[in-house]
Scaffold this motif. Structure first.
Motif, short mmCIF file in Angstrom:
data_model
loop_
_atom_site.label_atom_id
_atom_site.label_comp_id
_atom_site.label_asym_id
_atom_site.label_seq_id
_atom_site.Cartn_x
_atom_site.Cartn_y
_atom_site.Cartn_z
N ASP A 1 -0.03 3.10 11.39
CA ASP A 1 1.35 2.64 11.59
C ASP A 1 2.29 3.11 10.50
OD1 ASP A 1 0.48 1.34 13.81
OD2 ASP A 1 0.20 -0.59 12.80
N CYS A 2 1.74 3.66 9.44
CA CYS A 2 2.56 4.02 8.28
C CYS A 2 3.48 5.19 8.62
CB CYS A 2 1.65 4.39 7.11
SG CYS A 2 2.54 5.05 5.70
N THR A 3 4.73 5.02 8.21
CA THR A 3 5.72 6.06 8.50
C THR A 3 6.09 6.86 7.26
OG1 THR A 3 7.46 4.45 8.13
CG2 THR A 3 6.74 4.76 10.41
N CYS A 4 5.37 6.60 6.13
CA CYS A 4 5.74 7.27 4.88
C CYS A 4 5.13 8.67 4.82
CB CYS A 4 5.22 6.49 3.68
SG CYS A 4 5.68 4.77 3.69
N ARG A 5 5.86 9.58 4.21
CA ARG A 5 5.29 10.90 3.95
C ARG A 5 4.33 10.77 2.77
NH1 ARG A 5 10.62 12.19 3.94
NH2 ARG A 5 10.48 12.82 1.76
N PRO B 1 0.81 -1.22 0.00
CA PRO B 1 0.00 0.00 0.00
C PRO B 1 0.85 1.27 0.00
CG PRO B 1 -0.17 -1.16 2.10
CD PRO B 1 0.59 -2.05 1.19
N CYS B 2 2.11 1.18 0.41
CA CYS B 2 2.99 2.34 0.47
C CYS B 2 4.41 1.79 0.60
CB CYS B 2 2.65 3.23 1.67
SG CYS B 2 2.96 2.38 3.24
N PRO B 3 5.43 2.63 0.50
CA PRO B 3 6.80 2.10 0.58
C PRO B 3 7.08 1.31 1.87
CG PRO B 3 6.84 4.34 -0.25
CD PRO B 3 5.42 4.06 0.14
N CYS B 4 6.53 1.72 3.01
CA CYS B 4 6.81 0.99 4.25
C CYS B 4 5.91 -0.22 4.40
CB CYS B 4 6.72 1.91 5.48
SG CYS B 4 5.06 2.09 6.14
N GLY B 5 4.82 -0.28 3.63
CA GLY B 5 3.94 -1.44 3.61
C GLY B 5 2.91 -1.48 4.71
N ARG B 6 2.80 -0.42 5.54
CA ARG B 6 1.89 -0.50 6.69
C ARG B 6 0.67 0.41 6.57
NH1 ARG B 6 7.03 -0.99 9.49
NH2 ARG B 6 7.09 1.26 9.80
N ALA B 7 0.47 1.01 5.40
CA ALA B 7 -0.67 1.93 5.24
C ALA B 7 -1.95 1.16 4.98
CB ALA B 7 -0.39 2.92 4.12
ZN LIG Z 1 3.96 3.57 4.65
#
Ligand SMILES: [Zn+2]
Length: 507
Positions: free
Chosen positions: A366-370, A354-360
């Motif tokens: 939990d997602c840490t991506c901007r 779902p996003c580069p960190c995979g947690r969105a």
């Molecule tokens: Zn993320």
């Protein structure tokens, strides 16, 4: 001047052309020249042929030898002409009976020791020979099973050049050579396919997979790592019907030229599955290489499934190369000596986190991506690629559901019934599946049923759906109707199609 003549086959893409191989022997200073557009690999043929003739205990003619491959305009590549060049030369020297080799097609690479080595592309080459009215072919023993798959071919298989020369009357000792091992079939079609029953939960993604199979739609699956995207994608070929005869021959020919076909299992009759890694180069996806170009993953997936796991991680140049096959169903490889075309009409399955960190997932706490990182991540897939993906589904976190689902056999039966309904409707059109049908035809078929298209019109008005988006939804709605045994989509089909297009986030 003495003259020897025989036949070979030049492959341009999957198209084979019978080539006349002529050897002129002149009483002059000994020399050996090849003319008629040979590529580098073919030019090396000179050295292999001369060494193989000598190693076989046959004497090399001490003449000025010119071998001509005609028509000269046809690009010729690879090592498959070695045997024909050797036979034509021996016929010119009357070591073998010239009249007996003229009408025979010879395929195969020669080892320096005189052994006959297998070559790629024997199936399309022999098919071309038969189609040209030259059914008598001599092939390396390791290619015999493949050559015999061609109806009407009269196949003789040889282990060595000496054996071939002896058939044509040469006085030569035929060496004792072990025949090639015929191991158990390693053909991909023969391996047992993974079953859908092994995948737990993920009802929406399973639905998406079934709809993709029924309508031939491209599919994007978005979900965190470990939710089963790869497991599901690998099970899509199992839901697809067997290849028909024409497709089976074409798919097998691609794998024959690619060198990924084992003939002991017969023609490939199941849709292939190709899953190049995200570090793959454009050449490995498209095809290429010296000599006879090898089809890449996109062509090896012809009439099957091309799966790109972690799709946004693929290099933009690789994703760009997929535009051509998605539009035309083929790949054109431009070569120094012409172009080669390979079919590449595959079903595309993309998987992404779902996003580069995979947690969105869910609310994405939990997602840490901007947000900019997230946008850029999917931006790589956007445009021409996602434009052709009718289905986009989201996978849940694996913890939330663990019920075993239906088996491949159960779902494949529904898919077969839906495909039959679709095929009946599309009879007489150039399209086989709903995914191929262009928008105007779809909209015409729906007629003036405003209630049905009201939801789509509203989405259009709000700007959340483009006109092309409407067409994608309609295509999926038709597939849902086919799966449900309905003669035309209802409003609920359009509603579900909208959901399957927008990753469950509404229109
Ligand atoms: Zn993320």
């Amino acid at each position: 001047m003495a003259l020897g003549r025989t036949l070979g086959v030049a492959l341009v893409g999957l198209a084979g052309h019978v080539v006349e191989v002529e050897a002129h022997l002149a009483a002059s200073i000994p020399a050996f020249a090849l003319v008629g557009l040979p590529d580098a690999a073919l030019a090396e043929s000179r050295d292999r042929v001369r060494a193989a003739v000598s190693s076989s205990g046959l004497s090399w003619p001490q003449r000025r030898i010119t071998v001509n491959l005609s028509p000269a305009s046809l690009p010729k590549s690879g090592s498959g002409f070695d045997l024909a060049i050797a036979v034509a030369t021996l016929a010119g020297a009357e070591v073998v009976d010239p009249s007996r080799v003229e009408q025979v097609v010879h395929l195969g690479e020669l080892g320096l020791d005189g052994r006959l080595r297998p070559v790629r592309g024997v199936l399309p080459a022999v098919a071309a020979a038969v189609a040209a009215g030259r059914p008598r072919v001599v092939v390396p023993a390791a290619n015999a099973a493949e050559a015999r798959l061609v109806p009407g071919a009269e196949v003789a298989a040889a282990l060595t050049l000496a054996q071939v020369a002896a058939w044509y009357g040469a006085e030569v000792e035929v060496p004792d050579v072990e025949p090639p091992a015929q191991g158990p079939s390693a053909s991909p079609a023969e391996r047992s396919a993974p079953d859908l029953a092994d995948v737990l939960g993920q009802p929406e993604a399973r639905r998406g997979l079934e709809v993709a199979a029924a309508g031939g739609h491209h599919l994007l699956m978005v979900g965190p790592p470990g939710t089963g995207k790869t497991l599901l994608a690998a099970r899509l070929p199992g839901l697809l019907p067997d290849l028909d005869e024409t497709d089976a021959v074409e798919v097998t020919a691609v794998h024959s030229v690619a060198g990924t076909f084992d003939a002991t299992g017969g023609l490939l009759r199941r849709p292939p599955f190709e899953d190049p890694h995200h570090t793959a180069t454009p050449a490995s996806v498209v095809g290429g290489g010296s000599g006879l170009p090898r089809p890449g993953a996109a062509s090896r997936a012809h009439r099957g499934v091309l799966f790109l796991d972690e799709a946004p991680e693929f290099s933009p140049s690789v994703l760009e190369t997929l535009r051509q096959p998605l539009e035309n169903g083929e790949l054109v490889l431009h070569r120094a000596n012409g172009t080669a075309r390979y079919p590449a009409r595959f079903q595309l399955v993309l998987a992404a986190n779902p996003c580069p960190c995979g947690r969105a997932v869910g609310k994405g706490l939990d997602c840490t991506c901007r947000s900019e990182q997230r946008r850029r991540y999917f931006g790589k897939l956007s445009g021409p690629l996602l434009d052709r993906v009718d289905l986009q589904v989201e996978l849940e976190d694996a913890r939330s559901a663990a019920l075993p689902g239906e088996s491949t056999a159960v779902v494949a039966a529904r898919v077969a019934q839906a495909r039959a309904a679709g095929a009946e409707r599309l009879a007489g059109t150039p399209w086989r599946t709903n995914a191929e049908v262009p928008g105007p035809w779809l909209r015409e078929r729906l007629g003036a049923d405003r209630a049905l298209v009201g939801d789509l019109d509203r989405a259009l008005d709000r700007g959340t759906l483009s006109l092309r988006g409407v067409d994608r939804v309609l295509r999926v709605a038709w597939t849902l109707a086919d799966l449900g045994g309905r003669p035309a989509p209802r409003r609920a089909d359009v509603g579900l199609a909208l959901l399957l297009r927008t990753r469950g986030q509404g229109a």
